[in-house]
Design a protein around this motif. Structure first.
Motif, short mmCIF file in Angstrom:
data_model
loop_
_atom_site.label_atom_id
_atom_site.label_comp_id
_atom_site.label_asym_id
_atom_site.label_seq_id
_atom_site.Cartn_x
_atom_site.Cartn_y
_atom_site.Cartn_z
N PHE A 107 0.84 -1.21 0.00
CA PHE A 107 0.00 0.00 0.00
C PHE A 107 0.87 1.25 0.00
N GLU A 108 1.89 1.28 0.85
CA GLU A 108 2.74 2.47 0.95
C GLU A 108 3.50 2.72 -0.35
N TYR A 109 3.87 1.65 -1.05
CA TYR A 109 4.59 1.80 -2.31
C TYR A 109 3.70 2.48 -3.36
N VAL A 110 2.46 2.01 -3.47
CA VAL A 110 1.53 2.63 -4.43
C VAL A 110 1.22 4.07 -4.01
N ALA A 111 0.96 4.27 -2.70
CA ALA A 111 0.60 5.60 -2.21
C ALA A 111 1.73 6.60 -2.43
#
Length: 771
Positions: free
Chosen positions: A530-534
């Motif tokens: 999630f953090e990578y996409v965000a």
């Protein structure tokens, strides 16, 4: 819904599809109609259609594909009502899938994507029209109809249909015959379109299909809630305190009850000697109007246009416009109404018994509270120890007990802790077992091209936003809506204008829903996914883009009527089209608001919340871009879910906006208190929190990026991570290993020997001396 799949410019093609089917059907079946055939005869005819798809002639192949599309559209020429069309469309889609139609069309789609002739032809044209994407639109329409009809579950579905649905889901989710998942093919089409190499791609259909495929393979929001409950149980975490979907559904939009108007006029009104002037009269007018509107369920949104002077107000004046809408939150709800109106109020007004959300406390909050208490009463701290309370007064004991009662451990907390342990002890903990779920497979496929995917989606979103101005270097997203011949009459121009606006709204809807769905699934699968996409969304300026989208009259956007009901599918296939007039086009449909645009706005607000939650650097971006007045204007829309996410965004930045802002926006502060979840130690309303101090924002993002890269490297770059891999030092075992050589190696074996062995000089004396 299949209504949004077709633009109004495509309506003439319904007749073309029907004609292609009838011409082919008459040559294969004599004296019958499609609906009169037995199932075996229908299957035999579909098999014949698929055989005739495998022809060299592009024109003949297109005619057969149109015949298949006609079946997927419900064989409307033999139906009497819209219900019949939708019923037979669903039946035919299951039949087509069972006969292998989707796989055949997937091969044709690969051919069209790689069709360099079509790409170069489109690049040479000064203006691209709907005619340049005919084959692609037919293929994508068939695939969309199959995905959408098979995806939706009904209680009356037979066992064969249920089995076909699960097989189709697995086929789309996992790599079949060494091919990538279908969603990755669609993502590659999006990036190719944005790069300018394929400007003729029908991007609206691609995005709609991509959204539905992700929803089908990974699951929608309700399925996500089920997965979240299951995962918490697997990790040994306590169950959720409430179902967030149900809580939001039961919320009411902020608006004053009817009797507070009388209280405001009798008890709270200023003395007659001090008239309130224009602002007071305007505020009372808004209060009266809102008190009449709140109990009319069909009138959730005001449709009347704002006054001209209201449009010209500055940001500060715009904030005052909320005074009338949020008066309920300033009034004391416990003050009883006058005796004469008590029965009426008892029937119509139902105050909530408590706050809608159970409060939450993080482990970090308890540690921070104890650190401050120990420094104050003892003079030293005990680190992360939250059990030792020696030397602290009794009220602190009670406070810690209350905090622990509301302690919430998220799935993300557990995943972060496990990741830290794996980084510290890679040898003793061994290799992590990663389950091959559809979400995991999709992330692995997207990993190395994910920045390009996110940038492409945001570029299209920017081009489709109503606040965007036309630029020469912007992407042309209208290739699959503009006709070959431009309109020459006023009526045709109005129809095309409505079609273009509708086209943009559907693109915004599909992108916002797709991004939100991906973020929620990746967050559940692993927090660092999630953090990578965000983070890539933030780096691609997603936050200012969303704020730019909301920097418009949101009330007008949500009440926009960019639709012509008589031209919508399946209505246009059954009824004779009435003569359109400028008056009927201006009137639009009978709905007071547009669900599509409301859905898009809520998705974008939720997306903004996902990106900024617990991220101080991104919260400061909201402050720097002056988002507070923009978000406050969105509160004019009286819809509970939209208001909730606006208030969440305002809450996280109140501590940075200063005391004067909080003082002049007390009604908004009250609304936040009433509707947003409470964090017990969160000092959001006063700005005294340590998080409100100056912060090294760049360092925060860099630390997060390093953590994400370490996670991706550890889990997905195993081939390059040779530091801990065992090394075989035995010469005999190394030479005795059997290596898998490529199939064509024996053809070039002699060349390999010459290049790698014979042409390389070997100094045997040095070799012997070194040993």
């Amino acid at each position: 819904m299949c209504v949004e799949l077709y633009s109004y410019t495509e309506n003439m093609e319904f007749t073309t599809n029907r004609r292609c089917f009838e011409e082919d059907f008459k040559t294969q079946v004599q004296g019958n109609e499609w609906l009169e055939l037995e199932e075996d005869a229908q299957k035999a005819y579909v098999m014949g259609l698929l055989d005739r798809l495998e022809v060299v002639s592009r024109e003949r192949r297109l005619k057969v594909a149109r015949a298949v599309l006609y079946l997927a559209q419900g064989a409307f020429g033999e139906c009497d009502s819209e219900v019949d069309v939708l019923h037979w469309s669903r039946y035919n889609c299951f039949l087509l899938y069972q006969m292998g139609t989707f796989s055949a069309f997937l091969e044709l789609l690969h051919m069209e994507i790689d069709n360099s002739q079509a790409c170069s032809s489109a690049l040479r044209k000064p203006a691209i029209s709907i005619a340049d994407s005919t084959e692609l639109r037919v293929l994508l329409s068939v695939m969309y109809l199959m995905v959408e009809n098979i995806r939706l579950e009904r209680e009356t579905d037979s066992c064969g249909w249920r089995t076909a649905r699960e097989t189709f889901r697995a086929e789309l989710s996992f790599s079949v015959h060494n091919e990538e998942p279908f969603a990755l093919l669609l993502f590659s089409m999006v990036t190719k379109f944005c790069s300018g190499l394929a400007p003729h791609f029908p991007i609206k259909k691609v995005l709609l299909l991509l959204w539905k495929v992700v929803m089908f393979t990974l699951g929608g929001f309700e399925h996500l809630q089920v997965l979240k409950i299951q995962k918490r149980a697997e990790l040994g975490l306590p169950p959720l305190a409430e179902d967030s979907i149900q809580v939001v559904r039961s919320m009411r939009a902020a608006s004053p009850p009817s009797y507070t108007l009388d209280l405001g006029e009798s008890q709270l009104a200023p003395p007659p000697s001090k008239p309130r002037g224009r602002r007071g009269s305007r505020r009372q007018l808004l209060t009266k109007q809102d008190s009449l509107d709140i109990y009319n369920e069909r009138d959730l949104f005001k449709t009347e246009d704002p006054a001209p002077e209201e449009e010209e107000e500055s940001a500060g004046d715009g904030e005052r416009a909320l005074d009338g809408e949020l008066d309920l939150l300033e009034q004391d709800p416990l003050v009883p109404p006058p005796p004469s109106q008590a029965p009426l109020s008892a029937e119509r007004v139902a105050f909530p018994k408590g706050l809608p959300w159970a409060p939450k406390v993080r482990q970090k909050d308890i540690e921070h509270f104890l650190e401050m208490s120990r420094n104050k009463f003892i003079g030293f701290t005990l680190g992360q120890d939250t059990d030792t309370l020696v030397g602290l007064p009794r009220p602190i004991h009670e406070s810690v007990k209350t905090l622990k009662q509301h302690k919430y451990i998220s799935i993300a907390d557990v995943q972060i802790k496990n990741e830290e342990e794996l980084e510290k002890c890679p040898m003793s903990l061994g290799e992590e077992v990663v389950p091959e779920t559809p979400c995991e497979i999709l992330y692995q496929g997207m990993l190395y091209s994910l920045p390009q995917y996110m940038i492409a989606l945001l570029k299209i979103l920017l081009a489709a936003a109503p606040t965007s101005k036309a630029k020469t270097d912007s992407i042309n997203i209208l290739a699959d809506v503009l006709p070959e011949e431009m309109p020459v009459t006023v009526l045709q121009s109005m129809k095309l204008g409505i079609d273009v606006n509708r086209h943009k709204e559907i693109i915004v809807k599909s992108i916002s829903a797709l991004l939100l769905l991906l973020l929620k699934h990746f967050k559940l699968n692993h927090i660092y996914q999630f953090e990578y996409v965000a983070q890539h969304l933030v780096f691609a300026n997603c936050i200012p883009l969303i704020l730019k989208f909301f920097n418009q009259n949101i009330l007008s956007y949500i009440t926009a009527k960019n639709s012509i009901p008589v031209l919508d599918y399946p209505c246009c296939t059954i009824q004779d089209l009435p003569e359109l007039t400028t008056e009927s086009l201006e009137a639009g449909d009978n709905n007071q608001f547009c669900w599509r645009n409301l859905f898009s706005c809520i998705n974008l607000l939720r997306l903004l919340n996902k990106l900024t939650k617990w991220k101080h650097s991104r919260t400061m971006m909201l402050v720097v871009f002056k988002s507070a007045p923009i978000l406050k204007r969105a509160l004019k829309v009286k819809q509970a879910m939209l208001q909730l996410y606006v208030l969440k965004l305002l809450k996280i930045q109140t501590k940075y906006l200063g005391r004067q802002w909080r003082k002049s926006n007390m009604k908004t502060m009250s609304a936040i208190y009433q509707k947003v979840r409470h964090r017990m130690n969160d000092d959001w309303a006063y700005g005294n929190d340590i998080d409100a101090r100056p912060w090294d924002f760049q360092a925060e993002e860099c630390t997060l990026r390093a953590t994400i890269e370490a996670f991706n490297s550890r889990r997905y770059d195993r081939a390059q991570d040779s530091e801990f891999s065992p090394v075989d030092n035995c010469l005999q075992s190394v030479l005795g290993q059997r290596l898998e050589l490529p199939e064509d190696f024996h053809y070039s074996y002699e060349l390999w020997l010459e290049r790698e062995v014979f042409s390389q000089p070997i100094c045997w004396e040095e070799l012997l001396q070194s040993h």
